[in-house]
Structure formats: C-alpha cells, structure tokens
Write a protein that holds these residues in place. Structure first.
Motif, PDB file in Angstrom:
ATOM      1  N   PHE A   1       1.913   3.240  -6.563  1.00 44.92           N
ATOM      2  CA  PHE A   1       2.371   2.294  -5.565  1.00 44.92           C
ATOM      3  C   PHE A   1       3.849   1.965  -5.755  1.00 44.92           C
TER       4      PHE A   1
ATOM      5  N   GLU B   1       0.808  -1.226   0.000  1.00 46.35           N
ATOM      6  CA  GLU B   1       0.000   0.000   0.000  1.00 46.35           C
ATOM      7  C   GLU B   1       0.838   1.271   0.000  1.00 46.35           C
TER       8      GLU B   1
ATOM      9  N   ARG C   1       2.663   4.299  -1.262  1.00 50.64           N
ATOM     10  CA  ARG C   1       2.543   4.997  -2.534  1.00 50.64           C
ATOM     11  C   ARG C   1       2.877   6.475  -2.384  1.00 50.64           C
TER      12      ARG C   1
END
Length: 385
Positions: free
Chosen positions: A318, A311, A313
């Motif tokens: 990402f 997750e 990012r």
C-alpha cells in the motif's frame, strides 16, 4: 476536476489529421511500400530466370493496408489508402498481361477489403465519438456536483483534488465541499458506495443537503442527523455514504466521522491520525457520532481523503501515506502539496488505480487579528447563562 491518471482519446476533427489517422496512414503506406517492393523483386527474379509462369505473388497482401489503417484512422483515410492500394495493384496487373486473371482476382480482393475496412473504420469512429461525448458529459455532470473550492475559505487556505481511476470518464461517488458559515469554516468529504450515475446522483443529494444544513445547524451532530435522513430517503438497503465532517471555529477543530478514513493532522513535521473517540457507521445507517476536538496551531495542515488513497497499492504494498505525508504535503501552498501527493501516488501505482480519490488539504494560518475567538459549535448554548 483533476485527474493525473488518464489517457486522452484520439481527438477527432482537430486539424487535417488526428494522431490516430496519422499513425494509421503511416503504417498502411509503409506496408504498401513493402508489399510493392516484394512484388517488384519477385517479378524481377522470375524474369531473370526466364520463367513463363505466373509472376504475381504478393498483390493480395495489399489488402492488409486498408485493414491496418482501419484500426486507427478515420474512414476517409482508410478509403484513400484502399484506393491507392487498388490502383497500385491494378498497375502491377496491367504490367503483366500473361497473369491478367490471377492479378484481377487479387485486385478485386484489395477493393473488397477496402470497402470492408472503410465500413469498419466508420463504425469505430462513430463509437469513438460517442465515447468522447459521454466522457465530456460525465465530466460536466461531476463538475456540477463538485464545484471548485478555495484557495481561501474563511481563515483557512484550502485546496481540493479529484483523481479518477478511469481514463474514459471522470465520474464517481467521491464528494467534498468547504464553506464559510456562521458557525465557522465547515468541510465535508465523503464516498458513495458504487460508481456511475447512481453514485453521482446520491453524491449530489448529500452535497445539496449539506450546503443547506451547514448554515442552519449549530452542532455538527445535528448536521450528521440531517444528512443521514437525506441518504436514507434516497438509497436501497445496501447503499450508504461514508463521510467526515470538519469545523474550524476560532482555532478549534472539531471532527466527526461516519465510517470514513480519519483525517491526518500535519504539525511541525509530525503526522497525527485524528481517530474518532468512538466508531460510527456510514450515513444511511443512523450514525451516532462523537466529536473529536483539537486546538490548532498556526501552520497546521489537515488532509482529508477518501479510501481510494488508503487502497492504492503496487505489488500488494500500500502507498505509505502517513510516512510520506509531511514530505509531500508540508511544502509550498496547499495546492502545491496536493500536486506533489498526486504525482507520488501515480508513480507508486504505475498509473493504475482501483478507485477514485478525493483529496482536501487545509492550512490554518492563525486567528484573525483583532477578532475574538469564537465559540465552537458544540458549545453553542452551553456558555449562555
């Protein structure tokens, strides 16, 4: 416990002045000098013009010096700055008897501001000390749950790393463990839904159960069943734990996954996601897992991670874990590889993570010389006849 993303709070009580006190003192003294220069310039201008009116224009601004110091410095530094500001203001007031009343009011305002700023600084300092203590206790609590692993577990070189998303306390629900058992080297990585002490409590329950059943159950599926029961007894209807369990036995790798991100196998420059044969729900929802089996080659590395890595990012893009995994993780020792991954990750997100991340990297060097290949756990009993 490792966290590449953190800012240290001011270290109160270290040396004569903490960094915050030095910064606050410097800013306050600079402001005090500026106001004094303005007051002197104003009075000199009035004298040259032959004015008989009030010449004190800036003394009240000296009250800003202790208030500025209170934002960063300890209360006794603030008090010292305030006393100095009051003394300077009094000296200016005594130098102009004709403006004694106005100057006295200004000096009184500086003294009042000093008292208020000192009280504010004392409260802020106590709160900072409490936060520092809570941070220390949180770190100790999580270290008690996540004990160090590696650098060697059985035939595997293993390293682990925990990256906290918060600067105040390294506390969350990510978990990992690696042990050399009678059934081979077994590892677990997991992620408890939620954060805080409740997540740490559930993580400790999972790890405590795993450290027991990993030595008792020959089949990883039985380990999953026992862990699921432990989780179900201790969580609410909406709580769960994702987990991946790995076993290396005689060069054969067995993986089962309970709603967890798939490990990455690094082999000869390639990165291979080890997806399970069929999806299974997290622990707490009665998962029925199917093992994935791989034959390891000397030099193979396996990365286990929690979903905080997937997750991570920046600007909606990402972190390209699979694309960069070999370049980051394929060099040096396994600890070197994790250090490189953490550095690249921190740079990618500009130091801002949305979730904690647990990482485990193992390397298979090959079978032990002169030791027969062991029977993988899922075949125990099947070959006995």
């Amino acid at each position: 416990m490792l966290s590449g993303i953190r800012t240290q709070p001011f270290q109160l009580g270290r040396g004569p002045l903490s960094p915050g006190s030095r910064a606050g003192l410097g800013a306050a003294l600079a402001l005090l000098a500026l106001v004094s220069a303005m007051e002197l310039a104003g009075r000199a201008s009035s004298h040259r013009a032959g004015s008989d009116g009030p010449t004190s224009h800036y003394l009240a601004l000296m009250a800003a010096a202790p208030i500025l110091a209170a934002a960063l410095a300890s209360w006794w530094v603030v008090l010292g700055v305030g006393v100095l500001a009051t003394a300077v203001g009094a000296a200016f007031a005594l130098a102009e008897p004709a403006t004694a009343l106005v100057s006295a009011v200004n000096v009184a305002a500086v003294a009042l501001a000093t008292a208020i700023a000192s009280a504010v600084a004392a409260v802020r300092q106590r709160q900072a000390e409490k936060i520092a203590e809570l941070s220390r206790l949180a770190s100790v609590a999580q270290q008690a749950v996540l004990r160090p692993i590696g650098p060697q577990v059985g035939t595997l070189a293993v390293a682990a790393r925990y990256i906290s998303s918060t600067a105040r306390a390294e506390i969350g629900g990510d978990l990992y463990e690696a042990m050399d058992t009678p059934y081979g080297v077994r590892m677990i990585i997991g992620d408890v839904r939620g954060k805080g002490l409740d997540a740490v409590r559930l993580a400790s329950i999972v790890l405590g159960s795993y450290r027991h059943v990993a030595y008792e159950r020959a089949d990883l599926r039985a380990v999953v069943t026992d862990l699921d029961r432990a989780v179900a007894r201790n969580v609410g209807d909406e709580d769960f734990v994702t987990a991946a369990l790995v076993e290396e036995r005689g060069g054969t790798l067995t993986i089962v996954s309970c709603g967890h991100p798939s490990p990455l196998l690094l082999r000869r420059g390639a990165v291979i996601p080890l997806e399970p044969p069929a999806p299974a729900p997290p622990l707490g929802f009665m998962p029925v897992v199917r093992p994935r089996v791989e034959r390891l080659e000397p030099g193979d590395r396996l990365l286990l991670f929690t979903d905080g890595l997937g997750e991570a990012r920046r600007d909606g893009e990402f972190f390209p874990t699979a694309d960069r995994a070999w370049r980051l993780l394929g060099h040096g020792t396994v600890a070197d590889g994790l250090a490189s991954l953490e550095t690249a990750l921190v740079e990618w997100v500009h130091g801002r993570l949305d979730d904690d991340i647990a990482l485990v990297l193992m390397e298979y060097a090959g079978p032990r010389t002169g030791v027969a290949a062991a029977v993988p756990s899922w075949e125990v009993g099947a070959t006995e006849s």
